[in-house]
Design a protein around this motif. Structure first.
Motif, PDB file in Angstrom:
ATOM      1  N   GLU A   1      52.170  71.313  13.581  1.00  0.00           N
ATOM      2  CA  GLU A   1      53.054  72.480  13.831  1.00  0.00           C
ATOM      3  C   GLU A   1      54.340  72.859  13.040  1.00  0.00           C
ATOM      4  O   GLU A   1      54.751  74.207  13.069  1.00  0.00           O
ATOM      5  CB  GLU A   1      53.325  72.396  15.442  1.00  0.00           C
ATOM      6  CG  GLU A   1      52.129  72.485  16.113  1.00  0.00           C
ATOM      7  CD  GLU A   1      52.896  72.099  17.549  1.00  0.00           C
ATOM      8  OE1 GLU A   1      53.830  72.447  18.038  1.00  0.00           O
ATOM      9  OE2 GLU A   1      52.105  71.268  18.242  1.00  0.00           O
ATOM     10  N   HIS A   2      54.666  72.086  12.222  1.00  0.00           N
ATOM     11  CA  HIS A   2      56.083  72.161  11.371  1.00  0.00           C
ATOM     12  C   HIS A   2      55.558  71.831  10.035  1.00  0.00           C
ATOM     13  O   HIS A   2      56.241  70.721   9.549  1.00  0.00           O
ATOM     14  CB  HIS A   2      57.120  71.527  12.089  1.00  0.00           C
ATOM     15  CG  HIS A   2      57.241  71.533  13.360  1.00  0.00           C
ATOM     16  ND1 HIS A   2      57.697  72.761  13.934  1.00  0.00           N
ATOM     17  CD2 HIS A   2      56.793  70.796  14.629  1.00  0.00           C
ATOM     18  CE1 HIS A   2      57.733  72.874  15.179  1.00  0.00           C
ATOM     19  NE2 HIS A   2      57.048  71.690  15.737  1.00  0.00           N
TER      20      HIS A   2
ATOM     21  N   SER B   1      62.993  65.124  10.194  1.00  0.00           N
ATOM     22  CA  SER B   1      63.763  65.938  11.102  1.00  0.00           C
ATOM     23  C   SER B   1      65.092  66.307  10.196  1.00  0.00           C
ATOM     24  O   SER B   1      65.720  67.241  10.645  1.00  0.00           O
ATOM     25  CB  SER B   1      64.292  65.356  12.366  1.00  0.00           C
ATOM     26  OG  SER B   1      64.813  64.209  11.933  1.00  0.00           O
TER      27      SER B   1
ATOM     28  N   TRP C   1      71.287  77.493  12.141  1.00  0.00           N
ATOM     29  CA  TRP C   1      69.936  77.557  12.508  1.00  0.00           C
ATOM     30  C   TRP C   1      69.122  79.104  12.142  1.00  0.00           C
ATOM     31  O   TRP C   1      70.073  80.057  12.520  1.00  0.00           O
ATOM     32  CB  TRP C   1      69.750  77.302  14.008  1.00  0.00           C
ATOM     33  CG  TRP C   1      70.052  75.932  14.370  1.00  0.00           C
ATOM     34  CD1 TRP C   1      71.056  75.633  15.244  1.00  0.00           C
ATOM     35  CD2 TRP C   1      69.458  74.630  13.837  1.00  0.00           C
ATOM     36  NE1 TRP C   1      71.172  74.390  15.367  1.00  0.00           N
ATOM     37  CE2 TRP C   1      70.174  73.591  14.526  1.00  0.00           C
ATOM     38  CE3 TRP C   1      68.437  74.417  13.205  1.00  0.00           C
ATOM     39  CZ2 TRP C   1      69.897  72.257  14.454  1.00  0.00           C
ATOM     40  CZ3 TRP C   1      68.229  73.053  12.926  1.00  0.00           C
ATOM     41  CH2 TRP C   1      68.842  71.886  13.635  1.00  0.00           C
TER      42      TRP C   1
ATOM     43  N   GLN D   1      64.967  71.884  13.235  1.00  0.00           N
ATOM     44  CA  GLN D   1      65.305  71.713  14.735  1.00  0.00           C
ATOM     45  C   GLN D   1      63.952  71.003  15.268  1.00  0.00           C
ATOM     46  O   GLN D   1      64.158  70.188  16.162  1.00  0.00           O
ATOM     47  CB  GLN D   1      64.911  73.128  15.155  1.00  0.00           C
ATOM     48  CG  GLN D   1      65.699  73.512  16.510  1.00  0.00           C
ATOM     49  CD  GLN D   1      65.967  74.938  16.600  1.00  0.00           C
ATOM     50  OE1 GLN D   1      64.931  75.855  16.486  1.00  0.00           O
ATOM     51  NE2 GLN D   1      67.185  75.355  17.029  1.00  0.00           N
ATOM     52  N   ASP D   2      62.858  71.342  14.843  1.00  0.00           N
ATOM     53  CA  ASP D   2      61.576  70.513  15.385  1.00  0.00           C
ATOM     54  C   ASP D   2      60.703  69.648  14.317  1.00  0.00           C
ATOM     55  O   ASP D   2      60.481  70.193  13.203  1.00  0.00           O
ATOM     56  CB  ASP D   2      60.567  71.224  16.306  1.00  0.00           C
ATOM     57  CG  ASP D   2      61.313  72.007  17.138  1.00  0.00           C
ATOM     58  OD1 ASP D   2      61.784  71.614  18.223  1.00  0.00           O
ATOM     59  OD2 ASP D   2      61.468  73.181  17.088  1.00  0.00           O
ATOM     60  N   GLY D   3      59.949  68.617  14.528  1.00  0.00           N
ATOM     61  CA  GLY D   3      59.054  68.092  13.716  1.00  0.00           C
ATOM     62  C   GLY D   3      59.641  67.277  12.799  1.00  0.00           C
ATOM     63  O   GLY D   3      60.996  66.801  12.852  1.00  0.00           O
ATOM     64  N   GLU D   4      58.642  66.553  11.989  1.00  0.00           N
ATOM     65  CA  GLU D   4      59.257  65.432  11.042  1.00  0.00           C
ATOM     66  C   GLU D   4      58.860  65.939   9.513  1.00  0.00           C
ATOM     67  O   GLU D   4      58.047  66.595   9.178  1.00  0.00           O
ATOM     68  CB  GLU D   4      58.404  64.194  11.287  1.00  0.00           C
ATOM     69  CG  GLU D   4      58.622  63.607  12.705  1.00  0.00           C
ATOM     70  CD  GLU D   4      60.246  63.097  12.866  1.00  0.00           C
ATOM     71  OE1 GLU D   4      60.864  62.541  11.874  1.00  0.00           O
ATOM     72  OE2 GLU D   4      60.876  63.096  13.944  1.00  0.00           O
TER      73      GLU D   4
ATOM     74  N   SER E   1      58.494  78.186  12.464  1.00  0.00           N
ATOM     75  CA  SER E   1      57.830  76.824  12.517  1.00  0.00           C
ATOM     76  C   SER E   1      58.801  75.809  11.975  1.00  0.00           C
ATOM     77  O   SER E   1      58.919  74.650  12.124  1.00  0.00           O
ATOM     78  CB  SER E   1      56.598  76.712  12.373  1.00  0.00           C
ATOM     79  OG  SER E   1      56.232  76.868  11.177  1.00  0.00           O
ATOM     80  N   ASN E   2      59.858  76.325  11.164  1.00  0.00           N
ATOM     81  CA  ASN E   2      60.581  75.450  10.355  1.00  0.00           C
ATOM     82  C   ASN E   2      62.085  76.112  10.377  1.00  0.00           C
ATOM     83  O   ASN E   2      62.530  76.380   9.285  1.00  0.00           O
ATOM     84  CB  ASN E   2      60.192  75.390   8.855  1.00  0.00           C
ATOM     85  CG  ASN E   2      59.199  74.300   8.548  1.00  0.00           C
ATOM     86  OD1 ASN E   2      59.303  73.082   8.987  1.00  0.00           O
ATOM     87  ND2 ASN E   2      57.904  74.707   8.139  1.00  0.00           N
ATOM     88  N   THR E   3      62.535  76.016  11.674  1.00  0.00           N
ATOM     89  CA  THR E   3      63.783  76.659  11.823  1.00  0.00           C
ATOM     90  C   THR E   3      64.777  75.442  11.396  1.00  0.00           C
ATOM     91  O   THR E   3      64.393  74.293  11.626  1.00  0.00           O
ATOM     92  CB  THR E   3      64.164  76.828  13.425  1.00  0.00           C
ATOM     93  OG1 THR E   3      63.210  78.011  13.825  1.00  0.00           O
ATOM     94  CG2 THR E   3      65.545  77.202  13.716  1.00  0.00           C
ATOM     95  N   HIS E   4      65.637  75.865  10.447  1.00  0.00           N
ATOM     96  CA  HIS E   4      66.369  74.735  10.047  1.00  0.00           C
ATOM     97  C   HIS E   4      68.084  75.082   9.763  1.00  0.00           C
ATOM     98  O   HIS E   4      68.293  76.318  10.017  1.00  0.00           O
ATOM     99  CB  HIS E   4      66.048  74.308   8.513  1.00  0.00           C
ATOM    100  CG  HIS E   4      65.802  75.452   7.504  1.00  0.00           C
ATOM    101  ND1 HIS E   4      64.799  76.416   7.775  1.00  0.00           N
ATOM    102  CD2 HIS E   4      66.625  75.738   6.645  1.00  0.00           C
ATOM    103  CE1 HIS E   4      64.984  77.247   6.963  1.00  0.00           C
ATOM    104  NE2 HIS E   4      65.961  77.187   6.158  1.00  0.00           N
TER     105      HIS E   4
END
Ligand SMILES: O=C(O)CCC(=O)C(=O)O
Ligand SMILES: [Fe+2]
Length: 318
Positions: free
Chosen positions: A16-17, A149, A109, A144-147, A166-169
């Motif tokens: 997902e990310h 991190s 973000w 924000q989410d996933g690996e 899907s890659n909020t950072h």
């Protein structure tokens, strides 16, 4: 010029990310070479405390020869992104820029396609050109989410990810030193391809400038764009600040034949668009530069050249 380090393509993205951390993608020599280009030609960045060197800027200011180190790096990055995200022959490079994040720089973000004028962005590649912990403090990239991190920047490493939400950072504030990156965005839309723009700038500069300028390898004047950084109800001119850090000051001619000069500290925006000279202590040098940016570029170039030669000398003498 050194070849970039060889590295296997990353596996195709899933999950997902979708993101990858590619270690040792650029050789230490390539990182240094790109840093050299940035030190020679960096100009005001797109946010406070950020200095950037974009490829159109290099092409438009007669520094086409400094585009060469980017050519293999851009191609390898495009290949890596296309194989990671399974979109072979599908991508155009939309933007390539060297960005230094000075003390105080950060970004909250966001996703990289989060504005109407950025919707064309499909993927991001951020290459780290210097080291967290050694060259600066802060500046960790967080997702924000996933690996993974977070990414702790190491010179030569690259992180690639989709530009959507899907890659909020975010990037933590740089609290000391200067964090240097090469950032590329990729698009599927050929209307946003950066290359035709570069070719057009390159052909304009080679048509417009005399061959004598072309062979000098000294940056030509850039257009007089925004150099004012607002800060705490006031602000400063980035050209003055940077030239001051290098130990110089700007002086403008107050007579027709350029013999009398005065410090250009009052009203710099007006004065720095005109011919200027550089001073150091009580001396004012004879050379008249086309404008403040031109003088800054040349002093930055020689400053970096001298510190670079000292570094090489100390490595050789060890
Ligand atoms: O430099 C980084 O680690 C990420 C930069 C970033 O998020 C951006 O420029 O949009
Ligand atoms: Fe970003």
């Amino acid at each position: 010029m050194s070849a970039a380090a060889a590295s296997p393509p990353p596996p195709a993205a899933a999950g997902e990310h979708p993101r990858f951390h590619l270690r040792g993608f650029l050789s230490p020599e390539t990182c240094k070479e790109l840093e050299f280009v940035h030190r020679s030609c960096g100009t005001a960045g797109y946010r406070p405390s950020v200095v950037s060197t974009s490829l159109p800027h290099l092409a438009a200011t007669g520094c086409g020869h400094l585009l060469l180190p980017f050519v293999p790096v851009r191609e390898r990055l495009r290949d890596a992104v296309e194989s990671a995200f399974s979109c072979h022959f599908d991508l155009f490079i939309e933007f390539t820029g060297l960005i230094s994040w000075c003390k105080g720089a950060s970004i909250g973000w966001h996703s990289d396609d989060n504005k109407p004028y950025l919707r064309q962005r499909a993927f991001t590649a951020v290459c780290y050109l210097n080291d967290h912990g050694k060259d600066y403090k802060g500046g960790i990239l967080q997702f924000q989410d996933g690996e993974p991190s977070f990414i702790t920047p190491v010179a030569g490493d690259v992180v690639i990810y989709t530009a959507d939400n899907s890659n909020t950072h975010c990037v933590d504030e740089v609290t000391e030193g200067e964090r240097l990156t090469l950032t590329l965005w990729f698009t599927r839309d050929s209307a946003y391809d950066e290359d035709p723009k570069l070719l057009s700038f390159l052909s304009q500069t080679s048509l417009n400038y005399e061959p004598v300028h072309q062979s000098s390898y000294i940056p030509l004047p850039a257009s007089d764009i925004m150099y004012w950084f607002a800060y705490d109800h006031s602000g400063f001119d980035i050209r003055c600040a940077r030239v001051h850090i290098l130990g110089f000051s700007f002086h403008t001619s107050i007579d027709e034949d350029n013999k009398s000069v005065a410090p250009a500290e009052d009203d710099p925006i007006e004065l720095l668009g005109k011919p200027v000279r550089l001073g150091r202590g009580d001396d004012v040098f004879d050379k008249v530069f086309a404008n403040g940016l031109h003088a800054l570029q040349v002093s930055t170039y020689f400053h970096f050249l001298s510190s670079f030669s000292l570094q090489i000398m100390s490595i050789r003498l060890q």
